[in-house]
Design a protein around this motif. Structure first.
Motif: not given
Length: 194
Positions: A22-23, A134-135, A153-155, A158-159
């Motif tokens: 999903i990320s 990280s979550l 987008v950065l998220a 990280v995801g």
């Protein structure tokens, strides 16, 4: 004990796989017209099944030996089932999308909950600590990304890292249990914090 580890490990793999998948949708270089938005329904189904149902079933084995893990699986399973159900209801009913402020607050609350869970991982292995750290960052970035595309987008990146580390953790726990030793590095904590 091997059975319980296999259940928990496969739930960790489910979380890791679906979180990474999903990320990927928030990272522009991965998004293709054939994936987004026409086939968005498959990702909602992935949230419902992998994030929700599997993570709600994980505590059955986890509560017998690990209250923290059971609570985490139950909470995040409920989070993803609720999120997926909300997305489905917005498509099949006249339910309005949430306001940006409401969505940001909701994600911040989950970020705070995850931060508290991270504190609980300080006696766990390093990979579990990394997953929760990280979550935590991911939830706060998603909250900030409600109004900022670049942060969103950065998220996504990280995801992907968070989900990949959870995928590794689930796999490593199963392999270590089957080997009867630490075959895959998970970074056991020698000095307990509390």
């Amino acid at each position: 004990m091997v059975g319980a580890t296999l259940v928990v490990g496969s739930v960790g793999d489910c979380f890791g796989f679906s979180k990474s998948a999903i990320s990927v949708l928030t990272v522009p270089c991965f998004v293709r017209p054939c994936v987004w938005p026409p086939n968005y329904g498959i990702w909602i189904l992935l949230q419902w099944v992998c994030y929700g149902i599997a993570m709600l079933n994980g505590p059955c084995a986890e509560y017998t030996r690990n209250i923290f893990g059971g609570c985490a699986f139950t909470s995040y399973g409920g989070f993803w089932m609720g999120f997926a159900l909300f997305e489905i209801l917005m498509v099949i009913t006249e339910l309005e999308p949430p306001s940006k402020d409401g969505k940001a607050v909701w994600l911040c609350v989950w970020g705070l909950f995850t931060l508290l869970n991270f504190i609980g991982t300080l006696n766990a292995n390093r990979v579990v600590q990394f997953v929760f750290a990280s979550l935590t960052v991911l939830f706060f970035l998603l909250a900030a990304g409600v109004d900022n595309h670049d942060i969103h987008v950065l998220a996504g990146y990280v995801g992907i890292v968070c989900g990949s580390s959870a995928l590794y953790l689930g796999w490593a726990e199963v392999m270590n249990e089957l080997a009867g030793r630490e075959l895959c590095y998970i970074g056991p904590v020698k000095n307990k914090v509390f």
